[in-house]
Design an enzyme around this catalytic site. Sequence first.
Site, mmCIF file in Angstrom:
data_model
loop_
_atom_site.group_PDB
_atom_site.id
_atom_site.type_symbol
_atom_site.label_atom_id
_atom_site.label_comp_id
_atom_site.label_asym_id
_atom_site.label_seq_id
_atom_site.Cartn_x
_atom_site.Cartn_y
_atom_site.Cartn_z
ATOM 1 N N TYR A 155 0.804 -1.226 0.000
ATOM 2 C CA TYR A 155 0.000 0.000 0.000
ATOM 3 C C TYR A 155 0.839 1.279 0.000
ATOM 4 C CZ TYR A 155 -0.009 -0.212 5.259
ATOM 5 O OH TYR A 155 0.313 -0.270 6.586
ATOM 6 N N GLU A 156 0.154 2.401 -0.209
ATOM 7 C CA GLU A 156 0.789 3.716 -0.443
ATOM 8 C C GLU A 156 1.693 3.689 -1.675
ATOM 9 O OE1 GLU A 156 -0.642 5.834 1.059
ATOM 10 O OE2 GLU A 156 -1.414 4.738 2.775
ATOM 11 N N GLY A 157 1.282 2.946 -2.670
ATOM 12 C CA GLY A 157 2.091 2.782 -3.881
ATOM 13 C C GLY A 157 2.979 1.567 -3.725
#
Length: 596
Positions: free
Chosen positions: A442-444
């Site tokens: 997550y978060e890229g």
Amino acid sequence: MPTYTPPLRDMQFVMHELLNVVDELKMLPAHADIDADTINAVLEEGGKFCAEVIAPLNLSGDAEGCKLDKTTHEVTPPKGFKEAYKQYVEGGWPALSCDPAYGGQGLPVLVNQGMYEMMNSANQAWTMYPGLSHGAYEALHAHGTPEQKSTYLTKLTSGEWTGTMCLTEPHCGTDLGLLRTKAEPQADGTYKITGAKIFISAGEHDLAANIVHLVLARLPDAPAGSKGISLFIVPKFLVNADGTLGARNGIFCAGLEHKMGIHANSTCQMVLEGAIGTMVGEPNKGLAAMFVMMNAARLGVGNQSLGLTEVAYQNAAAYAKDRIQMRALSGPKAPDKAADPIIVHPDVRKMLLTARAYAEGGRALSTYVALQLDKALSSDDEDERKECEAEVALLTPIIKAFLTDNGWIATSHCMQVFGGHGFIHEWGMEQFVRDARINMIYEGTNTIQSLDLLGRKVLGNNGATLKKFGKKIASFVEEEGTSEAMQEFINPLADLGDKVTKLTTEIGMKAFQNPDEVGAAAVDYLRVVGHLCFAYFFARSAKIALEKQGSGDPFYTAKLHTARFYFAKLLPETASLIRTARAGLQPLMAMDEALF
């Protein structure tokens, strides 16, 4: 049940001996009065909260998980979480590095980061409830109107309200240009927002009185793609003019994700049905404001894996000293016992030292980046601010991807040290592995981070920012080049620096011919540059340890051993990474899709 001891000694080493943060911070007007005793006292007290209040809730929270009432759409976190959050707020912990103008304590970012490392070690799932509030705070502090700031920042600073970021939709993740959530302008200047968001961490809970959702959506006349995205504040409860809470807004949790890990955090499917929101920043420029929050979150995710690496190491090391099994190949090391403790076996030590090195290297790099962020936020020298901002931008994808990759490796190793017991829930090790796995996604995803590093941050400005960071390494190499005691550290550091320069040039030339070459090399490239960063800080740490090893403090002996292990056993990975990066695009793209 696993235990946790805050690594205060190593934190103090990194801050006060390796980075000399007090001298650096005193140059900033906002922190002119800071001193080491204050920093140490805050982190020591914070460590007590982490070890005594939230760490005991980690195992039980994972087993219990969250509960959704589908009638009321309310989510109840595990037992003890709400009480722990109340203590967190009463202790003033949410306000550590926030602006005093909004009730914050105005301490440096690096102090807050140290606190969050310990919180993540103690209980990552719990820490995620207040965790995104800091990102929401930063986005509103940077882009909010005076009215929005006065309404929301004081409550976010105190922890009375928490924040989220609502980006991902069922049909799109990182490619935000595809999002469909709509925002309809209203006569009173507000917007009615309709759509669906998924994977919203801490999207619904009862820990705080209100939840401030930052939501990406499109205006009716918005351009297609990422240039048509606006950002909106959508509170769970509407806020009256006098700051009191009003009616329930039209945003609610429709479902909880059933996840591999972080079971105790409510990962929500959020539905917006005419929810009232106010715009943050300018129309169609929401990504610029949201990126403030996203970059803060990316540093935070790296910190999550740093925390898990540390706590997994602590428990695996303790177990390895206590668990007896087999004899050392060179003969008994504990002849008074039926078998030797497993820490005598070379491969067990390799796994433990890998986790230890990744924790210590990660702590040094992340603290360094936090210090540069403090300078970027508080320096009165515009050139210094810009230079520090650029360096933080360069190193952020490394913090996110390299530390989370390492966290996955380290927690897996530490679970392995426990043998069969590592696979059993009550020991806590398998939970660390499961929790660590999301941090790479997550978060890229880490591939996105790698593309960001190589494509945007390095090749995007012809390597200018990387060269500036490289000059710091080269200067250290030159200073220590004649020191015989430092050769085992300086020579491989200098060699890797040269190889990174050559690799960057080679990939850049290939990318001019075919941009897909960046995608083929990026993941390996980021890991190589991550090792360059670690090697630099381990070499600097070794210099200090060599100078102080005669002090009688075993800390320096251990630091020197860890640095030697890193250079001998972990840094050589770069040779194979460079080779695979140079192999390029052809081996990946030659096979026809139909053959997959």
